[in-house]
Design a protein around this motif. Structure first.
Motif, PDB file in Angstrom:
ATOM      1  N   LEU A 147      30.600  13.030  26.678  1.00  0.00           N
ATOM      2  CA  LEU A 147      30.551  13.362  25.258  1.00  0.00           C
ATOM      3  C   LEU A 147      30.988  12.165  24.424  1.00  0.00           C
ATOM      4  CD1 LEU A 147      32.164  16.903  25.155  1.00  0.00           C
ATOM      5  CD2 LEU A 147      29.742  16.311  25.224  1.00  0.00           C
ATOM      6  N   SER A 148      30.568  12.176  23.183  1.00  0.00           N
ATOM      7  CA  SER A 148      31.045  11.155  22.258  1.00  0.00           C
ATOM      8  C   SER A 148      32.503  11.441  21.930  1.00  0.00           C
ATOM      9  CB  SER A 148      30.226  11.216  20.981  1.00  0.00           C
ATOM     10  OG  SER A 148      30.473  12.451  20.352  1.00  0.00           O
ATOM     11  N   ALA A 149      33.134  10.479  21.295  1.00  0.00           N
ATOM     12  CA  ALA A 149      34.530  10.668  20.920  1.00  0.00           C
ATOM     13  C   ALA A 149      34.695  11.937  20.083  1.00  0.00           C
ATOM     14  CB  ALA A 149      35.031   9.455  20.152  1.00  0.00           C
TER      15      ALA A 149
ATOM     16  N   GLY B  58      26.561   6.018   8.612  1.00  0.00           N
ATOM     17  CA  GLY B  58      25.820   6.981   9.407  1.00  0.00           C
ATOM     18  C   GLY B  58      26.776   7.965   9.999  1.00  0.00           C
ATOM     19  N   LEU B  59      26.226   9.011  10.605  1.00  0.00           N
ATOM     20  CA  LEU B  59      27.081  10.007  11.227  1.00  0.00           C
ATOM     21  C   LEU B  59      27.499   9.529  12.605  1.00  0.00           C
ATOM     22  CD1 LEU B  59      25.437  13.414  10.395  1.00  0.00           C
ATOM     23  CD2 LEU B  59      27.403  12.311   9.345  1.00  0.00           C
ATOM     24  N   VAL B  60      28.552  10.159  13.104  1.00  0.00           N
ATOM     25  CA  VAL B  60      28.931   9.889  14.479  1.00  0.00           C
ATOM     26  C   VAL B  60      27.753  10.213  15.381  1.00  0.00           C
ATOM     27  CG1 VAL B  60      30.427  10.662  16.343  1.00  0.00           C
ATOM     28  CG2 VAL B  60      31.358  10.298  14.064  1.00  0.00           C
ATOM     29  N   GLY B  61      27.446   9.335  16.279  1.00  0.00           N
ATOM     30  CA  GLY B  61      26.336   9.588  17.195  1.00  0.00           C
ATOM     31  C   GLY B  61      25.020   9.045  16.699  1.00  0.00           C
TER      32      GLY B  61
ATOM     33  N   ARG C 209      25.360   3.634  15.821  1.00  0.00           N
ATOM     34  CA  ARG C 209      25.838   2.409  15.179  1.00  0.00           C
ATOM     35  C   ARG C 209      26.590   1.513  16.155  1.00  0.00           C
ATOM     36  NH1 ARG C 209      29.328   5.489  11.107  1.00  0.00           N
ATOM     37  NH2 ARG C 209      29.646   6.503  13.101  1.00  0.00           N
ATOM     38  N   SER C 210      27.426   2.163  16.977  1.00  0.00           N
ATOM     39  CA  SER C 210      28.181   1.357  17.946  1.00  0.00           C
ATOM     40  C   SER C 210      27.231   0.660  18.890  1.00  0.00           C
ATOM     41  CB  SER C 210      29.112   2.243  18.767  1.00  0.00           C
ATOM     42  OG  SER C 210      30.030   2.862  17.924  1.00  0.00           O
ATOM     43  N   GLU C 211      26.199   1.358  19.305  1.00  0.00           N
ATOM     44  CA  GLU C 211      25.223   0.776  20.224  1.00  0.00           C
ATOM     45  C   GLU C 211      24.569  -0.444  19.601  1.00  0.00           C
ATOM     46  OE1 GLU C 211      25.719   3.864  19.827  1.00  0.00           O
ATOM     47  OE2 GLU C 211      25.637   4.939  21.732  1.00  0.00           O
ATOM     48  N   ILE C 212      24.247  -0.360  18.313  1.00  0.00           N
ATOM     49  CA  ILE C 212      23.604  -1.505  17.660  1.00  0.00           C
ATOM     50  C   ILE C 212      24.531  -2.714  17.699  1.00  0.00           C
ATOM     51  CG2 ILE C 212      22.725  -2.404  15.464  1.00  0.00           C
ATOM     52  CD1 ILE C 212      21.792   0.449  14.826  1.00  0.00           C
TER      53      ILE C 212
ATOM     54  N   ASP D  85      33.767  -2.439  14.355  1.00  0.00           N
ATOM     55  CA  ASP D  85      33.369  -1.051  14.594  1.00  0.00           C
ATOM     56  C   ASP D  85      34.570  -0.156  14.344  1.00  0.00           C
ATOM     57  OD1 ASP D  85      31.988   1.151  15.313  1.00  0.00           O
ATOM     58  OD2 ASP D  85      31.503   0.504  17.358  1.00  0.00           O
ATOM     59  N   GLU D  86      34.501   0.615  13.280  1.00  0.00           N
ATOM     60  CA  GLU D  86      35.595   1.521  12.904  1.00  0.00           C
ATOM     61  C   GLU D  86      36.938   0.795  12.898  1.00  0.00           C
ATOM     62  OE1 GLU D  86      34.850   4.452  11.958  1.00  0.00           O
ATOM     63  OE2 GLU D  86      33.131   5.205  13.078  1.00  0.00           O
ATOM     64  N   PRO D  87      37.044  -0.247  12.083  1.00  0.00           N
ATOM     65  CA  PRO D  87      38.272  -1.052  12.159  1.00  0.00           C
ATOM     66  C   PRO D  87      39.521  -0.317  11.696  1.00  0.00           C
ATOM     67  CG  PRO D  87      36.949  -1.740  10.312  1.00  0.00           C
ATOM     68  CD  PRO D  87      36.124  -0.750  11.060  1.00  0.00           C
TER      69      PRO D  87
ATOM     70  N   THR E  26      27.916   6.577  26.626  1.00  0.00           N
ATOM     71  CA  THR E  26      26.582   6.420  27.176  1.00  0.00           C
ATOM     72  C   THR E  26      25.866   7.752  27.051  1.00  0.00           C
ATOM     73  OG1 THR E  26      27.798   5.237  28.833  1.00  0.00           O
ATOM     74  CG2 THR E  26      25.426   5.311  29.091  1.00  0.00           C
ATOM     75  N   PRO E  27      24.660   7.720  26.560  1.00  0.00           N
ATOM     76  CA  PRO E  27      23.952   8.990  26.398  1.00  0.00           C
ATOM     77  C   PRO E  27      23.406   9.483  27.733  1.00  0.00           C
ATOM     78  CG  PRO E  27      22.620   7.191  25.602  1.00  0.00           C
ATOM     79  CD  PRO E  27      23.879   6.604  26.128  1.00  0.00           C
ATOM     80  N   ALA E  28      24.288   9.994  28.575  1.00  0.00           N
ATOM     81  CA  ALA E  28      23.832  10.528  29.849  1.00  0.00           C
ATOM     82  C   ALA E  28      24.143  12.013  29.899  1.00  0.00           C
ATOM     83  CB  ALA E  28      24.522   9.818  30.994  1.00  0.00           C
TER      84      ALA E  28
HETATM   85  N1  LIG Z   1      28.999  15.714  18.618  1.00  0.00           N
HETATM   86  C1  LIG Z   1      28.347  15.253  19.666  1.00  0.00           C
HETATM   87  N2  LIG Z   1      28.110  16.070  20.677  1.00  0.00           N
HETATM   88  C2  LIG Z   1      27.440  15.653  21.746  1.00  0.00           C
HETATM   89  N3  LIG Z   1      26.972  14.383  21.913  1.00  0.00           N
HETATM   90  C3  LIG Z   1      27.169  13.509  20.938  1.00  0.00           C
HETATM   91  C4  LIG Z   1      27.874  13.903  19.779  1.00  0.00           C
HETATM   92  N4  LIG Z   1      27.948  12.844  18.972  1.00  0.00           N
HETATM   93  C5  LIG Z   1      27.320  11.835  19.599  1.00  0.00           C
HETATM   94  N5  LIG Z   1      26.846  12.212  20.781  1.00  0.00           N
HETATM   95  C6  LIG Z   1      26.137  11.345  21.738  1.00  0.00           C
HETATM   96  O1  LIG Z   1      26.675  10.045  21.726  1.00  0.00           O
HETATM   97  C7  LIG Z   1      25.650   9.050  21.603  1.00  0.00           C
HETATM   98  C8  LIG Z   1      26.158   7.769  20.981  1.00  0.00           C
HETATM   99  O2  LIG Z   1      26.878   8.034  19.787  1.00  0.00           O
HETATM  100  P1  LIG Z   1      27.941   7.050  19.146  1.00  0.00           P
HETATM  101  O3  LIG Z   1      29.129   7.851  18.817  1.00  0.00           O
HETATM  102  O4  LIG Z   1      28.099   5.849  19.940  1.00  0.00           O
HETATM  103  O5  LIG Z   1      27.203   6.594  17.818  1.00  0.00           O
HETATM  104  P2  LIG Z   1      27.843   5.891  16.569  1.00  0.00           P
HETATM  105  O6  LIG Z   1      26.887   5.978  15.454  1.00  0.00           O
HETATM  106  O7  LIG Z   1      28.310   4.584  16.951  1.00  0.00           O
HETATM  107  O8  LIG Z   1      29.082   6.800  16.258  1.00  0.00           O
HETATM  108  P3  LIG Z   1      30.508   6.353  15.752  1.00  0.00           P
HETATM  109  O9  LIG Z   1      30.561   6.789  14.372  1.00  0.00           O
HETATM  110  O10 LIG Z   1      31.457   7.132  16.629  1.00  0.00           O
HETATM  111  O11 LIG Z   1      30.635   4.922  15.938  1.00  0.00           O
HETATM  112  C9  LIG Z   1      24.565   9.758  20.849  1.00  0.00           C
HETATM  113  O12 LIG Z   1      23.289   9.240  21.154  1.00  0.00           O
HETATM  114  C10 LIG Z   1      24.696  11.188  21.328  1.00  0.00           C
HETATM  115  O13 LIG Z   1      23.890  11.426  22.494  1.00  0.00           O
END
Ligand SMILES: Nc1ncnc2c1ncn2[C@@H]1O[C@H](COP(=O)(O)OP(=O)(O)OP(=O)(O)O)[C@@H](O)[C@H]1O
Ligand SMILES: Nc1ncnc2c1ncn2[C@@H]1O[C@H](COP(=O)(O)OP(=O)(O)OP(=O)(O)O)[C@@H](O)[C@H]1O
Ligand SMILES: [Mg+2]
Ligand SMILES: [Mg+2]
Lengths: 494, 323, 329, 323
Positions: free
Chosen positions: A136-138, A283-286, A289-292, A417-419, B4-6
């Motif tokens: 899961l994401s954070a 952007g929203l969490v997920g 952005r971190s990946e970029i 990233d989220e400093p 990681t999106p797994a």
């Molecule tokens: N609430 C959630 N529940 C389940 N999976 C999630 C959720 N949020 C994100 N993910 C998964 O995590 C992957 C990567 O998200 P990540 O948090 O790295 O993106 P981000 O835009 O960098 O967010 P952040 O704001 O935390 O930096 C997404 O592709 C998604 O599959």
């Protein structure tokens, strides 16, 4: 709780703290990084034993020798450091320690059902209860943590910075749940560095500073400046940055990202950053952005596209080439991605530039100490002794050390990233000032943050990202918080 | 990478894929055995392979728990020797079958619990605590046996453990039962769940109100108990107790567990993988013997086969974490 | 040397057999401190070596004290142990080296320091490193086993016998010598060694390797097992596989196996001796050396420089004769 | 509280305290040795102890690097055997002293680099990769030597390595130089800093632009190199090369490193502690020999001593993390 004292070797983390919480209220605990908030609630949760002081529960003096004792009494805690087991499923994590079981055999179906119900109550029925938490994401993990606290049927729930990893809509969900809980008579201790949250749900506020209670029974509408003054002992006018004169040097294109993409994560990302420019990514969490950022830095291998710095293309998937070209990354997960907890601050600071601190392979430790001390003083990192172990610093100061690592390296592009995640108000203001100064020195910055006012207040230009695509790009002063929120939620790009 | 999106489905797939490819390695070995030797794929040879695998398999089940809980137990080999000696002293033998078995199990359990207490309550590094137990248990076994092999006189004991039920040797039954029980305990009980939790994040597990120390001590107790049972099985197989029983069983068990997909840093592992791991090692030895290879060639190839098996196996999971 | 069976065999070192000492030599003489070093006693035969040495010292307690360092399979450790004994200034050294070639240097050092060395069994590289060598003959042990088996095969008129071999630790020179002798003797009779496995001198590996070997060879005519310690495991594997069609020959001569040979109910029909009684003899020789005496029965004034014990073949017929040298495995 | 005391000093103090108490254990052992045996505290006996400690000490220095980098190397023991055999073949010996030494070092380095490549680039678990190397190197050593002990005929070689300078044996000089070089490399160079960093947090180290894979491979290379050097020393000591050289050196080295305060999970460790750890083990053996203890009693006591030494040592650091 009265007169609580907790000493760690060399640190008096709590030095006589008082805290009184009434049923059905949201009691906010405020304080700078390292003030002792987390330590206090660990004492309350039975995870630390206080050296002095007294805990009363419903009028009676109690001791909490173990976490079980606290849980039995009715205190459930969401710790600041995610306290989940990454290899276990969501449901297993929620019921860890009080498993749904009969004669020692687990009843997984029942656990899954109850887990789903709890997650639904938190507004996230879509999280599958048998998914591994590590996947899961954070934010997702934070939700599981919350579900776990709810599963205990507690009379007092302690939340240590629950919103640090959450985006706006998630925060609202959380607030709804907190309101439900208090309506049922459950008390909540709430810790956050975001003062506006406290205004929204808090009833009473206790402020601690340097391990002592400095104010109690404040109302939630105490003015910000007064709270900040209590916490830090000095005046900070505003929490979020206000727009300032831009320092962009349009003639110097430093970072150029073209058609960058990674399968299943993001695609077709194009932008350039000039010297002295701060590019915000909202952007929203997920959203990816971190990946970029990590892909630009070479920590992940791009499937399409290129990144160039000062016209020179970086090698794909090679951090070294990015670092050599003067790119730095302050990653999202400080602890797992940036810090070496067993090392001193100086050693952490010079990690990326060891080559300039060595002759014939031998480290020049005097120069290392001198330079890092100078940087730490520049950044007003406290305490500024570079020989301290970095694990003894507060979160905000650790973040500064990470930034210092790249400053010492002399980077021209800094990816943040989220400093300010988990960083207190005072330290935030300093980080904002620092980011501005860097821009003024001609560094190109990319800033990812989940806090809109931060992005809008600091950045010159803003990219809005949704589902791995850039859906909008505009100068920051043409955007309002509401616009951006609309875009990230609906995807209705203007 | 943090996020990681797994999706779970994907990870489940990857575990199954690993198990499947491990199973593939086993099948491949069986095919090689059948091709290179006429005597390989016969009932009696398979019996032999399974009977040889049985004590190692039982030890590996216990080791799986320890490793999932992020520990390690180097002592099992010499605990086997100690238990085998203790249960075959003339004094013990005079009480007959049941007392012998109980004695073997009790010695194993006792040694395991001492390990567990040193690790959990004494906060010793598992590697060192169990190394100390390894050395001491070996010495004690030599002391008790006066460095002699103690032959089993109790015919009931031999009849029982060397016999067969429904055409399957008793030792193989024991292996099957222990693996099945281990699987259930690991995957279907609170105990197993907590073992995973401790291996994954002991501090978080403690904060969840679980008595991590007691649980850890119990996990080492289980490993000791399986060592005791393996001692009983080895005594049955060799008709004797000896301080040299169980030599290198700890390495074999750890190798089988790790090849089977359990992670040495804890928190993750499968019982089925462990079983396949044990079978792979036993089958390799059997094939070597069937083909009359000399020990040096056997060793060289064994090392190479391990590397290949592991690399094959990880090919899938690698793509996943590729950065 | 002669053995003095019942009387001494009944002392608290049951199973250890000690040398007598005859005539004048039986009388106590000058005090002698004997230093003794052997590999780790992790195996019946070597344990018997150490035990026999101690039993022999017990017999001579009037004029002998023993400094026994017991214990290691690491040659460099054993070198250090012998050095320690040299530093302690013992009068005579008895050394059973882990590997004769590797201990040569320290043997020589002892001799140079004026301490006579009795080299027990595994021989040093040069006679300069020992005063007297006493030991068995691994090559001949293999030869005797092979010759016995070849004769039995001829007796049974088996033209192309399948002859198996369960060796000991394969990386030890002594195992190589035994296998070579076995192979040579069989070759002389026109036979060859069939399936071969190497165990590790332990019961458990004996059982494991034999179980595998028996599966690889569905029919056997003869089997030689190098070592009666692992023999218990070898026999267990044979019984489990329920195989009776072949004859088996053991090695070293443990009590257990000699009893079985006498009873004649198992496949084992003979064992080739490699008796740990040589260590009793070595102590006896060391004492004489220390007291500057010769051997009573010989005309020589001096102890001979080399004594090879004989690898007798023990069968049902002569088993009683060797009961006293049998050791507890 | 944030500003006030200096936990760094505190931590330093606690490491020093551990080292001091470890040193205390060593001193205690020396005192026991001196009391129980007249011959213990003599020049020639101390020479013997140090010369015996020398090859293990050299191996332990390499192992310290591997363990600080959060790895493990089980193969060193059989790599020693392989290198000793390779450098003493008749062909190699015909080229004389220098080629022999280079050959021993090169074999060790090569085996170490293969380990490193399997771990770093093949992403194999270190335990398994080095276990495979352990098995293969043993087989190869037996194959090359035809299971025979290969006696050194080159007198220059023996004269050089068995000799003394300034009254100190050559082997002890080598140990001293290697420990000193190891200390400098670990504590005063970029290489050492990076080793600590990789062991502490490999992901963070990678994100700081350090080539973690190459560095990891090099760390295993160092361990292999020290194994090669230990082989040279063992050949000098025993005047022969043999596939049985180095048996159990891996366990001894790991035990010494861990007793010395290096953490098996990596990121933390000291070279001085490793040296004291090696000396403790050697002194224990020597005391046992001096007092004519039989192996069984030796083993029982050795295990107990390890436990006591570790528990004593951790008493201080325990208070620290006590919650
Ligand atoms: N609430 C959630 N529940 C389940 N999976 C999630 C959720 N949020 C994100 N993910 C998964 O995590 C992957 C990567 O998200 P990540 O948090 O790295 O993106 P981000 O835009 O960098 O967010 P952040 O704001 O935390 O930096 C997404 O592709 C998604 O599959
Ligand atoms: N286990 C520990 N050992 C030593 N010192 C500690 C320990 N835990 C906390 N501290 C120290 O105690 C002080 C208080 O830390 P605490 O985590 O309670 O602060 P906080 O108010 O929660 O800060 P933040 O807002 O950054 O979370 C800090 O100086 C910290 O370094
Ligand atoms: Mg906190
Ligand atoms: Mg992110």
């Amino acid at each position: 709780m009265t007169g609580i004292v907790k000493q760690f070797p060399g640190v008096r983390a709590l030095d006589g703290v008082d805290l009184t919480v009434r049923a059905g209220e949201v009691h906010c605990l405020l304080g700078q990084n390292g003030a002792g908030k987390s330590t206090l609630i660990k004492v309350l949760a039975g995870a630390h034993q206080p050296d002095e002081g007294e805990i009363r529960w419903q009028g009676e003096v109690t001791t909490l020798p173990t976490p079980v004792a606290a849980l039995r009494m009715g205190v459930a805690t969401m710790y600041q450091e995610l306290d989940l087991i990454p290899g276990l499923s969501v449901a297993d994590n929620i019921f860890l320690g009080h498993e749904r079981a009969k004669y020692g055999f687990t009843r997984d179906r029942q656990a899954r059902k109850e887990a789903t119900a709890l997650l639904k109550r938190l507004g996230h029925p879509e999280i599958p209860p048998d998914r591994e938490v590590g996947d899961l994401s954070a934010a997702g993990q934070q939700l599981v943590s919350m579900a776990r606290a709810l599963a205990h049927d507690a009379k007092l729930i302690v939340m240590d910075e629950p919103t640090a990893a959450l985006a706006a809509d998630e925060v609202n969900n959380l607030f709804r749940v907190v309101a439900d809980l208090t309506a049922e008579g459950v008390a909540v201790v709430y810790i956050s560095h975001r003062l506006e949250e406290i205004r929204e749900i808090g009833h009473r506020v206790t402020v601690i500073k340097d391990g002592k209670t400095v104010a109690r029974d404040l109302t939630a509408d105490t003015p910000t400046s007064e709270l900040v003054a209590l916490m830090s002992g000095k005046r900070v006018e505003t929490v979020y940055p206000v727009r300032e004169e831009s320092t962009v040097d349009e003639s110097k294109e430093v970072l150029k990202v073209e058609k960058l993409g990674r399968d299943n994560e993001f695609a077709d990302v194009n932008f350039t950053v000039h010297a002295g420019e701060i590019l915000g990514i909202a952007g929203l969490v997920g959203a990816g952005r971190s990946e970029i950022l990590e892909t630009i830095f070479g920590a992940r291998k791009a499937d399409q596209g290129t990144v160039s710095v000062n016209g020179k293309q970086l090698r794909n998937g090679d951090v070294r080439s990015a670092v050599d070209a003067g790119v730095g990354l302050a990653p999202e997960e400080r602890k797992s991605q940036a810090l070496l907890m067993d090392m001193t601050v100086a050693q952490n600071v010079t990690l990326a530039s060891m080559r300039s601190y060595s002759s014939f392979g031998f480290t020049d430790r005097a120069k290392e100490l001198k330079d890092s001390r100078a940087k730490l003083e520049d950044l007003d990192l406290r305490p500024s002794d570079p020989r301290r172990n970095i694990s003894t610093l507060s979160g905000g100061n650790q973040q500064k050390a990470v930034v210092a690592r790249w400053l010492v390296h002399g980077c021209r592009v800094l990816l943040l990233d989220e400093p300010t995640r988990g960083v207190d108000v005072g330290a935030r203001a300093e980080l904002y000032r620092l980011i501005r100064e860097l821009a003024a020195d001609g560094v190109a910055l990319v800033l990812v943050s989940s806090e809109m006012p931060e992005v809008l207040g600091l950045a010159d230009r803003v990219l809005v990202v949704r589902d791995g695509r850039v859906i909008h790009e505009a100068p920051a002063d043409e955007l309002t918080e509401a616009d951006v929120l609309d875009m990230v939620m609906e995807g209705s790009a203007a | 990478m943090p996020e990681t999106p797994a999706p779970r489905a994907n990870r489940g797939f990857s575990i199954d894929f690993r198990l499947a490819s491990l199973f593939g390695v086993l099948v491949l070995l069986v095919i090689i055995g059948t091709i290179t030797s006429d005597n390989f794929f016969t009932g009696s040879n398979l019996d032999t392979v399974l009977r040889l695998a049985a004590p190692s398999g039982v030890v590996a089940v216990g080791m799986t728990f320890v490793i999932i809980a992020a520990g390690i137990d180097l002592s099992v080999g010499s605990v086997i020797g100690l238990a085998s000696v203790w249960m075959t002293t003339l004094a013990t033998q005079s009480y007959g079958l049941v007392v012998m078995v109980i004695c073997g199990l009790a010695v194993g359990l006792g040694a395991g619990l001492i390990n567990g207490i040193l690790v959990a309550y004494g906060r010793m590094v598992a590697f060192i605590a169990t190394l100390a137990m390894y050395i001491s248990a070996k010495g004690l076994a030599e002391f008790l046996s006066n460095k002699q092999t103690q032959v089993v006189r109790d015919q009931d004991f031999l009849a029982f453990f060397q016999g067969s039920f429904l055409g399957v040797p008793a030792l193989v039954w024991i292996l099957a039962i222990v693996v099945a029980a281990g699987w259930v305990l690991l995957n279907r009980t609170t105990f197993g769940r907590r073992t995973f939790a401790i291996g994954g994040n002991p501090e978080a597990t403690r904060l969840a109100g679980i008595n991590v120390k007691r649980h850890t001590a119990m996990v080492y107790g289980i490993a000791g108990l399986t060592a005791g049972l393996a001692a009983v099985m080895l005594v049955a197989r060799t008709t004797a107790g000896s301080s040299t029983h169980g030599q290198f069983y700890e390495l074999d068990a750890i190798a089988a567990v790790v090849i089977g997909g359990t992670v040495l840093t804890g928190g993750r592992g499968t019982m089925v993988g462990t079983l396949i791991g044990v079978l792979i090692f036993t089958v390799i030895s059997n094939i070597f013997t069937q083909n009359n290879l000399s020990t040096d060639i056997q060793n060289i190839s064994k090392g190479v086969i391990i590397v290949i098996a592991v690399l094959l196996q990880f090919r899938s999971s690698r793509a996943r974490s590729n950065t | 040397t002669s053995n003095e069976p019942p009387a001494s065999a009944s002392n608290n070192n049951a199973g250890a057999n000690v040398a007598g000492g005859q005539g004048e030599n039986a009388q106590p003489g000058k005090m002698v401190t004997i230093g003794f070093s052997a590999p780790a006693a992790d195996h019946g035969w070597i344990a018997a070596i150490t035990k026999n040495a101690k039993a022999q010292v017990e017999k001579f307690k009037a004029d002998v004290t023993l400094k026994a360092t017991e214990g290691t399979n690491d040659s460099s450790q054993q070198i250090a142990q012998v050095e320690t004994l040299i530093n302690q200034k013992v009068d005579v050294l008895v050394i059973l080296p882990m590997d004769g070639k590797q201990l040569t240097v320290v043997g020589q050092r002892a001799m140079d320091a004026g301490i006579p060395v009795i080299n027990l069994d595994r021989i040093f590289d040069t006679p300069l490193a020992y005063r007297t060598w006493i030991g068995g003959d691994n090559y001949r042990m293999g030869v005797n086993a092979g010759t016995y088996i070849a004769a039995e095969m001829k007796k049974k008129n088996i033209a192309n016998p399948i002859i198996g071999e369960v060796a000991g630790i394969d990386s030890l020179p002594l195992t190589q010598d035994r296998s070579r002798g076995f192979k040579d003797a069989l070759a002389k009779a026109g036979f060859r060694v069939g399936p071969r496995v190497a165990a590790e001198f332990t019961v458990e590996t004996g059982e494991r390797q034999t179980a595998n070997l028996l599966q690889a060879a569905p029919k056997l005519d003869a089997l030689w097992n190098h070592d009666d310690d692992q023999g218990i495991g070898v026999m267990a594997a044979i019984n489990t596989a329920n195989r009776k069609e072949f004859l088996m020959v053991g090695g070293a001569g443990s009590k257990n196996m000699i009893d079985k040979i006498k009873a004649d109910t198992d496949v084992i029909k003979a064992t080739v001796l490699y008796s740990p009684s040589m260590s009793s003899s070595a102590i006896a020789l060391a004492r004489l050396l220390g007291q500057a005496k010769g051997m009573g029965d010989l005309a020589e004034h001096e102890i001979p420089a080399s004594i090879t014990t004989y690898s007798a073949v023990v069968t049902k017929e002569n088993a009683d004769q060797y009961a006293d040298v049998a050791f507890d495995s």
